[in-house]
Design a protein around this motif. Structure first.
Motif, PDB file in Angstrom:
ATOM      1  N   LYS A  17       5.815  48.161  43.312  1.00 18.47           N
ATOM      2  CA  LYS A  17       6.195  47.501  44.564  1.00 18.47           C
ATOM      3  C   LYS A  17       7.695  47.517  44.843  1.00 18.47           C
ATOM      4  O   LYS A  17       8.118  47.721  45.974  1.00 18.47           O
ATOM      5  N   GLU A  18       8.506  47.296  43.818  1.00 18.55           N
ATOM      6  CA  GLU A  18       9.952  47.152  43.999  1.00 18.55           C
ATOM      7  C   GLU A  18      10.673  48.459  43.666  1.00 18.55           C
ATOM      8  O   GLU A  18      10.487  48.999  42.584  1.00 18.55           O
ATOM      9  N   SER A  19      11.510  48.922  44.578  1.00 18.37           N
ATOM     10  CA  SER A  19      12.252  50.155  44.288  1.00 18.37           C
ATOM     11  C   SER A  19      13.359  49.889  43.267  1.00 18.37           C
ATOM     12  O   SER A  19      13.687  50.764  42.469  1.00 18.37           O
ATOM     13  N   LYS A  20      13.919  48.670  43.279  1.00 15.58           N
ATOM     14  CA  LYS A  20      14.979  48.324  42.338  1.00 15.58           C
ATOM     15  C   LYS A  20      14.894  46.831  42.028  1.00 15.58           C
ATOM     16  O   LYS A  20      14.716  46.019  42.928  1.00 15.58           O
ATOM     17  N   PHE A  21      15.027  46.496  40.739  1.00 15.09           N
ATOM     18  CA  PHE A  21      15.015  45.084  40.342  1.00 15.09           C
ATOM     19  C   PHE A  21      15.612  44.934  38.944  1.00 15.09           C
ATOM     20  O   PHE A  21      15.719  45.898  38.186  1.00 15.09           O
ATOM     21  N   TYR A  22      16.006  43.714  38.633  1.00 16.83           N
ATOM     22  CA  TYR A  22      16.493  43.361  37.295  1.00 16.83           C
ATOM     23  C   TYR A  22      15.438  42.543  36.566  1.00 16.83           C
ATOM     24  O   TYR A  22      14.692  41.782  37.181  1.00 16.83           O
ATOM     25  N   LEU A  23      15.433  42.700  35.247  1.00 13.12           N
ATOM     26  CA  LEU A  23      14.570  41.895  34.391  1.00 13.12           C
ATOM     27  C   LEU A  23      15.388  41.415  33.205  1.00 13.12           C
ATOM     28  O   LEU A  23      16.136  42.188  32.606  1.00 13.12           O
ATOM     29  N   LEU A  24      15.251  40.146  32.882  1.00 15.67           N
ATOM     30  CA  LEU A  24      15.913  39.571  31.713  1.00 15.67           C
ATOM     31  C   LEU A  24      14.855  39.189  30.690  1.00 15.67           C
ATOM     32  O   LEU A  24      13.915  38.453  31.004  1.00 15.67           O
TER      33      LEU A  24
END
Length: 110
Positions: A17-24
């Motif tokens: 779904k997301e083209s760009k994202f951060y994950l912690l």
């Protein structure tokens, strides 16, 4: 705003779904992880145009392991990862997770 994910299915949905994202990857018991979470939270509040997610390693070990294996990123906690178009572009761990490093990672990986 940070959103918590818990499952491999939720993560796979994000990749689609997301083209760009951060994950912690966040530890609920580690003081270094707490400091990184605060920096990550500050980044998320100041940059709401890119989605930010986190997982609690103690609660989501299968997901944490899946990410490490699938993207060939050695597991560390805390660990921030920038994903773009289904690939991991950047990661940082421990004290290297700062608001500034997150801003720079985004600039460097456009």
């Amino acid at each position: 705003m940070l959103k918590k994910i818990d499952s491999i299915e939720q993560f796979d949905e994000l990749l689609e779904k997301e083209s760009k994202f951060y994950l912690l990857k966040h530890s609920l018991t580690c003081p270094i992880s707490h400091a990184a979470y605060k920096e990550y939270e500050k980044y998320a509040d100041e940059h709401q145009d890119i989605p930010t997610f986190y997982l609690a390693v103690q609660e989501s070990r299968p997901l944490s392991n899946e990410i490490a294996e699938k993207f060939q990123i050695k597991h560390e906690t805390p660990q921030a990862i920038l994903f773009s178009n289904g690939k991991a572009l950047w990661s940082a761990s421990h004290w290297k997770i700062t608001n500034r490093s997150l801003v720079n990672s985004r600039t460097e990986n456009k």
